[in-house]
Write a protein that holds these residues in place. Structure first.
Motif: not given
Ligand code: SF4
Length: 332
Positions: A26-31, A110-115, A177-180, A207-212, A278-280
């Protein structure tokens, strides 16, 4: 988990090594998105409608569905007067307008990083740019971002597609996209720089911190692993990228929803298993894989943490349960 008792390591009592990539799961956006649905269920009561999967994970969706969330594809499936949550992947302005016109009680997951990417799309299009979006066609996040300025945006997936772009507009910017995959995206951006010498480069990565972090954490253990297991669902972009990353580096990798998906033949001759999520993917499912593997033979578990994540996103005021703050946003 499937029966692995025919495995030579189990029979011979050889200890297997599990290398846990950190950060993972889990990333912060998913939580935040999951907590939004949970709080909406508590405060409004079931059913709470959720447009699309709240996050791309079968277990998370099944769990929330069991507690009263109703997942729909489009707003027309949501009865008048109901509460609807928008998923972490974001929606286009057209969807927001439709919800508003119908007077639905909207809670935005919506994840703030997508917004943030949406805001950039609006800004760049408003100043007259042609905005190239690097992403996967059909992904919900991409559909939402393209919807911000459809007449000014072009979607590309590969460097090849960049070279085929026919527009002559000198004022071109790009978003992703944030998850490439970080490395593949760098190739596409290089192709854009070549094709459009005056390309406007965004001030920060999309590309977000969690993906990287998850990709870098996996890269750190791949060289020692005979097999990589990625916990995640097939429609989870960042989970699929982790599998691709490992295979590209020459290490076999498999995507599993849960420990039940592990096939005994994958483990034959495997001494070290790299494990990530993965982040989800819920952390408990990764722990379930460790337990399943250890139930069938001796294992040692080592964690390799390359970064500590402290990102936290405020909840929207609609579910916070306290006085609304001036602006919802990012804390860390
Ligand atoms: Fe947000 Fe990145 Fe998590 Fe997607 S993977 S929900 S952009 S923190």
């Amino acid at each position: 988990m499937a029966d692995v008792s025919s495995d030579e390591y189990v029979q011979n009592g050889v200890t297997r090594r599990i290398l846990l990539a950190g950060p993972r799961s889990f990333c912060a956006g998913v939580e935040r998105a999951i907590e939004i649905v949970e709080r909406a269920l508590e405060s409004r009561g079931a059913p709470v409608y959720v447009r699309k999967q709240i996050v791309h994970n079968v277990s998370v969706v099944d769990d929330l569905a069991g507690r009263g969330a109703v997942f729909v594809e489009e707003l027309e499936e949501v009865p008048d007067g109901s509460t609807v949550v928008f998923s972490a992947h974001g929606v286009s302005p057209a969807v927001r307008e439709e919800a508003e016109e119908r007077g639905l009680d909207v809670i935005d997951g919506t994840c703030p990083l997508v917004a943030k990417v949406h805001a950039k799309a609006r800004r760049y299009a408003a100043r007259g740019d042609t905005v190239v979006l690097i992403g996967h066609a059909g992904h919900e996040e991409v559909e939402g971002t393209l919807g911000e300025a459809p007449e000014s945006m072009v979607l590309v997936q590969t460097a090849e597609e960049v070279r085929e772009l026919s527009m002559a507009d000198p004022q071109v910017s790009y978003l992703t996209q944030t998850t490439l995959g970080v490395d593949e995206t760098a190739e596409v951006v290089d192709a854009l720089r070549e094709r459009f010498p005056l390309l406007y480069e965004p001030p920060s990565e999309d590309i977000c911190y969690a993906t990287t972090n998850r990709q870098n954490a996996l890269k750190a253990i791949i060289p020692e692993a005979d097999l990589v297991l990625v916990v995640g669902s097939a429609n989870s972009s960042n989970s699929v990228r982790l599998v691709e990353l490992s295979r590209y580096a020459g290490t076999p990798a498999e995507l599993i929803d849960t420990a039940e998906d592990i096939r005994p033949e994958w483990l034959e001759g495997v001494r070290t298993i790299g494990l990530t999520g993965g982040a989800s993917a819920p952390p408990a499912l990764v722990e379930g894989v460790v337990s399943a593997l250890s139930a069938h033979g001796p294992v040692t578990v080592e964690e390799r943490e390359i970064a500590r994540e402290t990102v936290y996103f405020d909840l929207p005021s609609a579910v916070r349960g306290d006085a609304p703050r001036p602006a919802d946003g990012l804390s860390s």
